[in-house]
Design an enzyme around this catalytic site. Structure first.
Site, PDB file in Angstrom:
ATOM      1  N   LYS A  10       0.854  -1.190   0.000  1.00 54.16           N
ATOM      2  CA  LYS A  10       0.000   0.000   0.000  1.00 54.16           C
ATOM      3  C   LYS A  10       0.887   1.237   0.000  1.00 54.16           C
ATOM      4  O   LYS A  10       2.065   1.193   0.391  1.00 54.16           O
ATOM      5  CB  LYS A  10      -0.930   0.035   1.223  1.00 54.16           C
ATOM      6  N   GLY A 100       3.945  -4.383   4.113  1.00 56.17           N
ATOM      7  CA  GLY A 100       4.065  -5.787   3.716  1.00 56.17           C
ATOM      8  C   GLY A 100       3.644  -6.774   4.799  1.00 56.17           C
ATOM      9  O   GLY A 100       2.910  -7.731   4.514  1.00 56.17           O
ATOM     10  N   SER A 103      -0.043  -6.633   5.287  1.00 57.53           N
ATOM     11  CA  SER A 103      -0.700  -7.206   4.121  1.00 57.53           C
ATOM     12  C   SER A 103      -0.633  -8.730   4.158  1.00 57.53           C
ATOM     13  O   SER A 103      -1.614  -9.419   3.851  1.00 57.53           O
ATOM     14  CB  SER A 103      -0.025  -6.672   2.849  1.00 57.53           C
ATOM     15  N   ASP A 135      -2.596  -1.330  10.149  1.00 65.07           N
ATOM     16  CA  ASP A 135      -2.831  -1.315   8.703  1.00 65.07           C
ATOM     17  C   ASP A 135      -3.529  -2.572   8.186  1.00 65.07           C
ATOM     18  O   ASP A 135      -3.858  -2.643   7.007  1.00 65.07           O
ATOM     19  CB  ASP A 135      -1.489  -1.211   7.953  1.00 65.07           C
TER      20      ASP A 135
HETATM   21  C1  SUD Z   1       1.324   5.050  10.389  1.00 69.14           C
HETATM   22  C2  SUD Z   1       1.283   3.886   9.461  1.00 69.14           C
HETATM   23  C3  SUD Z   1       0.471   4.314   8.219  1.00 69.14           C
HETATM   24  O1  SUD Z   1       0.159   3.344   7.332  1.00 69.14           O
HETATM   25  O2  SUD Z   1       2.611   3.611   9.137  1.00 69.14           O
HETATM   26  P1  SUD Z   1       3.486   2.455   8.438  1.00 69.14           P
HETATM   27  O3  SUD Z   1       3.809   1.420   9.477  1.00 69.14           O
HETATM   28  O4  SUD Z   1       2.694   1.918   7.311  1.00 69.14           O
HETATM   29  O5  SUD Z   1       4.734   3.127   7.988  1.00 69.14           O
HETATM   30  C4  SUD Z   1       0.569   2.717  10.134  1.00 69.14           C
HETATM   31  O6  SUD Z   1      -0.736   3.071  10.527  1.00 69.14           O
HETATM   32  C5  SUD Z   1       1.277   2.107  11.295  1.00 69.14           C
HETATM   33  O7  SUD Z   1       0.701   0.851  11.418  1.00 69.14           O
HETATM   34  P2  SUD Z   1       1.492  -0.427  11.943  1.00 69.14           P
HETATM   35  O8  SUD Z   1       2.870  -0.470  11.343  1.00 69.14           O
HETATM   36  O9  SUD Z   1       0.600  -1.575  11.759  1.00 69.14           O
HETATM   37  O10 SUD Z   1       1.663  -0.018  13.413  1.00 69.14           O
HETATM   38  P3  SUD Z   1       1.523  -0.882  14.723  1.00 69.14           P
HETATM   39  O11 SUD Z   1       2.346  -2.101  14.598  1.00 69.14           O
HETATM   40  O12 SUD Z   1       0.061  -1.003  15.050  1.00 69.14           O
HETATM   41  O13 SUD Z   1       2.224   0.151  15.762  1.00 69.14           O
HETATM   42  C6  SUD Z   1       3.613   0.280  15.945  1.00 69.14           C
HETATM   43  C7  SUD Z   1       3.859   1.401  16.966  1.00 69.14           C
HETATM   44  O14 SUD Z   1       3.691   2.678  16.329  1.00 69.14           O
HETATM   45  C8  SUD Z   1       2.993   3.603  17.146  1.00 69.14           C
HETATM   46  N1  SUD Z   1       1.747   4.028  16.494  1.00 69.14           N
HETATM   47  C9  SUD Z   1       1.231   3.277  15.467  1.00 69.14           C
HETATM   48  C10 SUD Z   1       0.078   3.697  14.816  1.00 69.14           C
HETATM   49  C11 SUD Z   1      -0.538   4.888  15.246  1.00 69.14           C
HETATM   50  N2  SUD Z   1      -1.647   5.332  14.648  1.00 69.14           N
HETATM   51  N3  SUD Z   1      -0.011   5.611  16.259  1.00 69.14           N
HETATM   52  C12 SUD Z   1       1.123   5.193  16.882  1.00 69.14           C
HETATM   53  O15 SUD Z   1       1.588   5.875  17.801  1.00 69.14           O
HETATM   54  C13 SUD Z   1       2.761   2.899  18.467  1.00 69.14           C
HETATM   55  O16 SUD Z   1       3.814   3.240  19.312  1.00 69.14           O
HETATM   56  C14 SUD Z   1       2.850   1.416  18.112  1.00 69.14           C
HETATM   57  O17 SUD Z   1       3.311   0.649  19.186  1.00 69.14           O
HETATM   58  N1  ADP Z   2       5.324 -11.531   7.341  1.00 68.30           N
HETATM   59  C1  ADP Z   2       6.036 -10.458   7.623  1.00 68.30           C
HETATM   60  N2  ADP Z   2       6.528  -9.693   6.636  1.00 68.30           N
HETATM   61  C2  ADP Z   2       7.230  -8.571   6.911  1.00 68.30           C
HETATM   62  N3  ADP Z   2       7.508  -8.136   8.142  1.00 68.30           N
HETATM   63  C3  ADP Z   2       7.042  -8.849   9.177  1.00 68.30           C
HETATM   64  C4  ADP Z   2       6.294 -10.031   8.957  1.00 68.30           C
HETATM   65  N4  ADP Z   2       5.963 -10.510  10.161  1.00 68.30           N
HETATM   66  C5  ADP Z   2       6.483  -9.679  11.070  1.00 68.30           C
HETATM   67  N5  ADP Z   2       7.149  -8.677  10.502  1.00 68.30           N
HETATM   68  C6  ADP Z   2       7.814  -7.559  11.212  1.00 68.30           C
HETATM   69  O1  ADP Z   2       7.087  -6.339  10.931  1.00 68.30           O
HETATM   70  C7  ADP Z   2       7.982  -5.255  10.661  1.00 68.30           C
HETATM   71  C8  ADP Z   2       7.277  -4.225   9.774  1.00 68.30           C
HETATM   72  O2  ADP Z   2       7.128  -4.771   8.508  1.00 68.30           O
HETATM   73  P1  ADP Z   2       6.295  -4.168   7.293  1.00 68.30           P
HETATM   74  O3  ADP Z   2       4.837  -4.349   7.523  1.00 68.30           O
HETATM   75  O4  ADP Z   2       6.844  -4.741   6.042  1.00 68.30           O
HETATM   76  O5  ADP Z   2       6.655  -2.638   7.335  1.00 68.30           O
HETATM   77  P2  ADP Z   2       5.846  -1.296   7.442  1.00 68.30           P
HETATM   78  O6  ADP Z   2       4.843  -1.431   8.578  1.00 68.30           O
HETATM   79  O7  ADP Z   2       6.887  -0.260   7.709  1.00 68.30           O
HETATM   80  O8  ADP Z   2       5.205  -1.094   6.132  1.00 68.30           O
HETATM   81  C9  ADP Z   2       9.213  -5.918  10.050  1.00 68.30           C
HETATM   82  O9  ADP Z   2      10.369  -5.173  10.263  1.00 68.30           O
HETATM   83  C10 ADP Z   2       9.262  -7.291  10.732  1.00 68.30           C
HETATM   84  O10 ADP Z   2      10.066  -7.265  11.881  1.00 68.30           O
END
Ligand code: SUD
Ligand code: ADP
Length: 280
Positions: A10, A100, A103, A135
């Site tokens: 995405k 990823g 997803s 996400d």
């Molecule tokens: C901000 C986004 C936009 O798409 O960034 P990317 O991870 O894709 O770069 C996402 O919502 C990220 O989602 P995801 O990567 O699933 O985050 P999570 O594992 O749920 O959270 C990781 C950490 O980021 C922080 N976190 C995450 C999402 C959010 N809305 N507020 C936060 O403060 C929290 O500290 C959490 O413990």
């Molecule tokens: N199946 C998986 N594919 C990718 N990353 C994974 C997976 N399972 C756990 N992870 C952990 O999630 C972290 C975030 O991965 P990813 O979703 O690809 O990145 P982002 O949230 O930045 O888009 C990785 O660094 C890895 O440690």
């Protein structure tokens, strides 16, 4: 016949941070679109309850892998007595803001719900998915969406399906690092989707990523000479937008050796959704 289940990337076409909640999570307004560029998962059903990942991902222990965790969660919530041998062909860079991992979790939930005949609704799958990552729901939902909350309040939208050059600066930016940054702008006023779509798109995480990571700064500066370019999610990947595939490929061809990227089209229906509708 063995079905290949896609697990697409995405982009966050825009991302604004509106506040911080008492639990520390941030309230966002973001526009999600999928890329026609995917990991691929395969499932072989097992009559016992074992979940095995036949293709471990280097650096991610199986117990922490979102693929395995998603399958176990579905077993728990659906009372399912089957198992699966799962394999993945991974092409999406990890931790790059392309979602990823989330997803992969979504594809597992959607595919195994279908293959195990669990009968869970999209809403139920999204609820399970949200506990694995913010996400995950949008990937289950399967349509480009305007998201609010932490990404779980989804409203379908139809942004233009442009072509993107997506580039990785070669640094890993952990999501919490950006969200814990004192200088992060957290008070962007909430706006309606209509207002947001009519305003220039940007990402509130980008100034911090550019300031803290010279590689991100270098990459965005280079790409901005050719096309509108922004950070996706909390980084580290950057995307540049083009009207045609040829224009995007052309810029990639001119890129310096340090720039690693690929070209893909933005799509409003997830490739996963497209496969699922052919299954039923
Ligand atoms: C901000 C986004 C936009 O798409 O960034 P990317 O991870 O894709 O770069 C996402 O919502 C990220 O989602 P995801 O990567 O699933 O985050 P999570 O594992 O749920 O959270 C990781 C950490 O980021 C922080 N976190 C995450 C999402 C959010 N809305 N507020 C936060 O403060 C929290 O500290 C959490 O413990
Ligand atoms: N199946 C998986 N594919 C990718 N990353 C994974 C997976 N399972 C756990 N992870 C952990 O999630 C972290 C975030 O991965 P990813 O979703 O690809 O990145 P982002 O949230 O930045 O888009 C990785 O660094 C890895 O440690």
């Amino acid at each position: 016949m063995m079905v290949n289940w896609p697990s697409p990337a995405k982009l966050n076409l825009f991302l604004y941070i509106n506040g911080r909640r008492p639990d520390g999570y941030h309230d966002l307004q973001t526009l999600f679109q999928f890329l026609d560029y995917s990991d691929t998962l395969n499932f072989i059903l097992r009559q016992d309850q074992q979940i095995r990942l036949l293709t471990p991902i280097s650096g991610v222990p199986d117990e922490q892998n979102l693929i395995v965790r998603a399958a176990r969660m579905l077993q728990q919530f659906s009372d399912c007595h089957l198992g699966a041998d799962i394999s993945i062909t991974k092409i999406l860079p990890m931790g790059g803001g392309l979602g990823g991992g989330s997803s992969n979790a979504a594809t597992v939930l959607v595919a195994l719900n279908h293959l195990w005949k669990c009968g869970l609704t999209t809403e139920q799958l999204c609820k399970i998915g949200l506990t694995l990552g913010a996400d995950v729901p949008v990937f289950i939902y399967g349509h480009a969406a305007f998201a609010e909350g932490v990404g779980e309040k989804l409203q379908p939208t139809q942004p233009k399906e442009k072509w993107y050059l997506v580039a990785h600066p070669g640094v890993h930016i952990p999501t919490p690092l950006i969200f814990n940054e004192p200088e992060l702008v957290r008070n962007t006023p909430k706006r309606t989707l209509t207002t947001l779509l009519a305003s220039p798109f940007s990402n509130d995480c980008e100034p911090i990523a550019r300031k803290r990571f010279p590689e991100v700064e270098q990459l965005i500066s280079w790409l901005l000479e050719y096309a509108p370019s922004r950070l996706t999610g909390t980084g580290a990947c950057v995307f540049s937008e083009f009207d045609t595939q040829a224009a995007a490929v052309d810029v990639l061809k001119q890129a310096p050796e340090w720039l690693h990227g690929f070209v893909a089209q933005g799509v409003n229906t997830s490739p996963l959704q497209a496969i699922l509708s052919r299954q039923v």
